[in-house]
Write an enzyme that holds these catalytic residues in place. Structure first.
Site, PDB file in Angstrom:
ATOM      1  N   LYS A 175       0.831  -1.209   0.000  1.00  0.00           N
ATOM      2  CA  LYS A 175       0.000   0.000   0.000  1.00  0.00           C
ATOM      3  C   LYS A 175       0.869   1.264   0.000  1.00  0.00           C
ATOM      4  CE  LYS A 175      -1.518  -1.632   3.791  1.00  0.00           C
ATOM      5  NZ  LYS A 175      -2.186  -1.962   5.081  1.00  0.00           N
ATOM      6  N   THR A 208      -6.559   9.595   8.794  1.00  0.00           N
ATOM      7  CA  THR A 208      -6.256   8.333   8.114  1.00  0.00           C
ATOM      8  C   THR A 208      -6.098   7.186   9.112  1.00  0.00           C
ATOM      9  OG1 THR A 208      -3.922   8.946   8.169  1.00  0.00           O
ATOM     10  CG2 THR A 208      -5.133   9.395   6.111  1.00  0.00           C
ATOM     11  N   GLY A 210      -6.772   3.948  10.762  1.00  0.00           N
ATOM     12  CA  GLY A 210      -7.515   2.732  10.420  1.00  0.00           C
ATOM     13  C   GLY A 210      -7.658   2.446   8.930  1.00  0.00           C
ATOM     14  N   THR A 211      -6.895   3.173   8.101  1.00  0.00           N
ATOM     15  CA  THR A 211      -7.020   2.946   6.649  1.00  0.00           C
ATOM     16  C   THR A 211      -6.636   1.511   6.267  1.00  0.00           C
ATOM     17  OG1 THR A 211      -4.832   3.926   6.426  1.00  0.00           O
ATOM     18  CG2 THR A 211      -6.685   5.324   5.851  1.00  0.00           C
ATOM     19  N   GLY A 212      -5.533   1.036   6.853  1.00  0.00           N
ATOM     20  CA  GLY A 212      -5.050  -0.307   6.494  1.00  0.00           C
ATOM     21  C   GLY A 212      -6.020  -1.392   6.936  1.00  0.00           C
ATOM     22  N   CYS A 213      -6.540  -1.256   8.164  1.00  0.00           N
ATOM     23  CA  CYS A 213      -7.499  -2.248   8.688  1.00  0.00           C
ATOM     24  C   CYS A 213      -8.741  -2.285   7.806  1.00  0.00           C
ATOM     25  CB  CYS A 213      -7.934  -1.885  10.111  1.00  0.00           C
ATOM     26  SG  CYS A 213      -6.593  -1.783  11.290  1.00  0.00           S
TER      27      CYS A 213
HETATM   28  N1  LIG Z   1      -4.107  10.339   1.878  1.00  0.00           N
HETATM   29  C1  LIG Z   1      -4.556   9.277   1.191  1.00  0.00           C
HETATM   30  N2  LIG Z   1      -5.276   9.460   0.054  1.00  0.00           N
HETATM   31  C2  LIG Z   1      -5.756   8.422  -0.649  1.00  0.00           C
HETATM   32  N3  LIG Z   1      -5.551   7.140  -0.301  1.00  0.00           N
HETATM   33  C3  LIG Z   1      -4.830   6.874   0.819  1.00  0.00           C
HETATM   34  C4  LIG Z   1      -4.301   7.926   1.622  1.00  0.00           C
HETATM   35  N4  LIG Z   1      -3.633   7.369   2.682  1.00  0.00           N
HETATM   36  C5  LIG Z   1      -3.761   6.034   2.540  1.00  0.00           C
HETATM   37  N5  LIG Z   1      -4.466   5.735   1.411  1.00  0.00           N
HETATM   38  C6  LIG Z   1      -4.853   4.394   0.943  1.00  0.00           C
HETATM   39  O1  LIG Z   1      -5.366   3.688   2.066  1.00  0.00           O
HETATM   40  C7  LIG Z   1      -4.971   2.321   2.025  1.00  0.00           C
HETATM   41  C8  LIG Z   1      -4.141   1.998   3.268  1.00  0.00           C
HETATM   42  O2  LIG Z   1      -2.834   2.460   3.050  1.00  0.00           O
HETATM   43  P1  LIG Z   1      -1.747   2.806   4.146  1.00  0.00           P
HETATM   44  O3  LIG Z   1      -2.134   4.058   4.827  1.00  0.00           O
HETATM   45  O4  LIG Z   1      -0.447   2.789   3.452  1.00  0.00           O
HETATM   46  O5  LIG Z   1      -1.888   1.571   5.154  1.00  0.00           O
HETATM   47  P2  LIG Z   1      -1.735   1.479   6.741  1.00  0.00           P
HETATM   48  O6  LIG Z   1      -2.950   2.118   7.352  1.00  0.00           O
HETATM   49  O7  LIG Z   1      -1.655   0.015   6.977  1.00  0.00           O
HETATM   50  O8  LIG Z   1      -0.487   2.226   7.106  1.00  0.00           O
HETATM   51  C9  LIG Z   1      -4.205   2.166   0.700  1.00  0.00           C
HETATM   52  O9  LIG Z   1      -5.086   1.745  -0.308  1.00  0.00           O
HETATM   53  C10 LIG Z   1      -3.678   3.570   0.440  1.00  0.00           C
HETATM   54  O10 LIG Z   1      -3.408   3.810  -0.910  1.00  0.00           O
HETATM   55  C1  LIG Z   2      -5.871  -2.381  17.512  1.00  0.00           C
HETATM   56  C2  LIG Z   2      -5.228  -1.765  16.328  1.00  0.00           C
HETATM   57  N1  LIG Z   2      -4.963  -2.517  15.240  1.00  0.00           N
HETATM   58  C3  LIG Z   2      -4.376  -1.971  14.162  1.00  0.00           C
HETATM   59  C4  LIG Z   2      -4.020  -0.640  14.157  1.00  0.00           C
HETATM   60  C5  LIG Z   2      -3.343  -0.043  12.963  1.00  0.00           C
HETATM   61  O1  LIG Z   2      -4.285   0.279  12.046  1.00  0.00           O
HETATM   62  P1  LIG Z   2      -3.936   0.546  10.515  1.00  0.00           P
HETATM   63  O2  LIG Z   2      -5.199   0.681   9.788  1.00  0.00           O
HETATM   64  O3  LIG Z   2      -2.962  -0.444   9.979  1.00  0.00           O
HETATM   65  O4  LIG Z   2      -3.103   1.826  10.545  1.00  0.00           O
HETATM   66  P2  LIG Z   2      -3.260   3.147  11.305  1.00  0.00           P
HETATM   67  O5  LIG Z   2      -4.572   3.270  11.949  1.00  0.00           O
HETATM   68  O6  LIG Z   2      -2.148   3.126  12.270  1.00  0.00           O
HETATM   69  O7  LIG Z   2      -3.093   4.065  10.144  1.00  0.00           O
HETATM   70  C6  LIG Z   2      -4.317   0.130  15.284  1.00  0.00           C
HETATM   71  N2  LIG Z   2      -4.005   1.435  15.326  1.00  0.00           N
HETATM   72  N3  LIG Z   2      -4.909  -0.459  16.372  1.00  0.00           N
END
Ligand SMILES: Nc1ncnc2c1ncn2[C@@H]1O[C@H](COP(=O)(O)OP(=O)(O)O)[C@@H](O)[C@H]1O
Ligand SMILES: Cc1ncc(COP(=O)(O)OP(=O)(O)O)c(N)n1
Length: 267
Positions: A175, A208, A210-213
């Protein structure tokens, strides 16, 4: 009425934006019946993770067993697995129960900075969880840790994705939320045969959390409904992008994405 069923195995986020709470909201929004196995309870809000309380291993085992004893699971999503002991129990149960569609989100560090994963559990994550993954969904820092290489360019990401498939994942999406620059965020997908890049305009927001979850659980919900992996990712990407575009000003730090935004689209 019959309904697709998805199980999340993850940590609880008291702030409601990530972890189990994000996963169950996503399942619900995508018309999938959600179940949960909680690995750890975090005292967390949009600004910080104040503490982490792992659920005793027997408690994790019993939650898994209770579900396996009674309910058919169409797809599994794993998030915060915390340590080696919990990883071993979870991987064992996934194999024993024959749960085949597994989205592994290798959660390591929260956006707000605190580690949600014990570093010494890395080899267990690689040995036991990566080979179970229908899809592995690391962000860039997680992919760097898993592959032990620096990821700067798009080619680096493609190389890392190939390496992760060689390590046993059936497919991978790296991602792009953490990429250093650019007006677009680019996620790199690889299924062992071909690459595909999912590219969207970067949304200017700090909300942002919780985007990954949310993205990983949208993919799991789509797999639970019988969609093939590429379609599950493509539709999951549309879901998370909409949730970020309409992210919520909740709390004083990194606010959560809007899980309900998808439902209101076009209305
Ligand atoms: N500012 C943003 N604008 C558009 N898409 C985003 C943005 N930040 C994250 N994403 C998207 O959200 C999803 C989670 O990405 P990311 O933030 O890298 O993961 P994580 O939350 O695990 O760190 C991916 O599809 C990424 O492209
Ligand atoms: C309980 C818990 N699990 C996972 C995360 C991390 O979430 P994720 O969507 O990968 O990323 P951010 O929220 O850190 O962007 C969390 N914070 N808590």
């Amino acid at each position: 009425m019959n309904i697709a069923r998805a199980l999340t195995i993850a940590g609880s986020d008291s702030g409601g934006g990530a972890g189990i709470q994000a996963d169950l909201k996503t399942f619900q929004e995508l018309d999938v019946f959600g179940m949960s196995v909680i690995t750890a309870v975090t005292a967390q809000n949009t600004q910080e993770v104040k503490s982490v309380h792992p659920v005793p291993v027997e408690g994790v085992e019993e939650q898994l067993q209770a579900i396996a004893d009674d309910i058919h699971v169409d797809a599994v999503k794993t998030g915060m697995l915390y340590d080696e002991e919990r990883i071993c129990v979870i991987a064992e149960q996934i194999k024993k129960a024959g749960w085949k569609k597994v989205v592994v989100d290798p959660v390591m560090v929260a956006t707000t900075g605190m580690s949600l994963f014990q570093k010494r559990a890395l080899s267990a994550l690689i040995e036991y969880m990566v080979p179970l993954a229908t899809i592995l969904t690391p962000n860039i820092p997680e992919a760097e840790v898993l592959t032990d290489r620096k990821i700067e360019t798009l080619d680096d990401r493609k190389e890392a994705a190939r390496q992760l498939v060689d390590m046993g994942a059936k497919s991978v999406i790296i991602k792009g939320g953490h990429q250093a620059e650019g007006e677009h965020v680019i996620d790199v997908f690889y299924d062992g045969e071909s690459y595909h890049t999912f590219e969207r305009p970067r949304v200017e927001t700090t909300n942002t959390h919780g985007t990954g979850c949310t993205f990983a659980s949208a993919i799991a919900a789509n797999l639970a409904q019988g969609k093939e992996i590429f379609q599950a990712v493509e539709e999951g990407k549309a879901f998370i992008h909409t949730a970020i575009e309409h992210a919520l000003d909740v709390g004083h730090g990194h606010g959560p994405t809007n899980h309900a935004a998808w439902r209101f689209q076009g209305k």
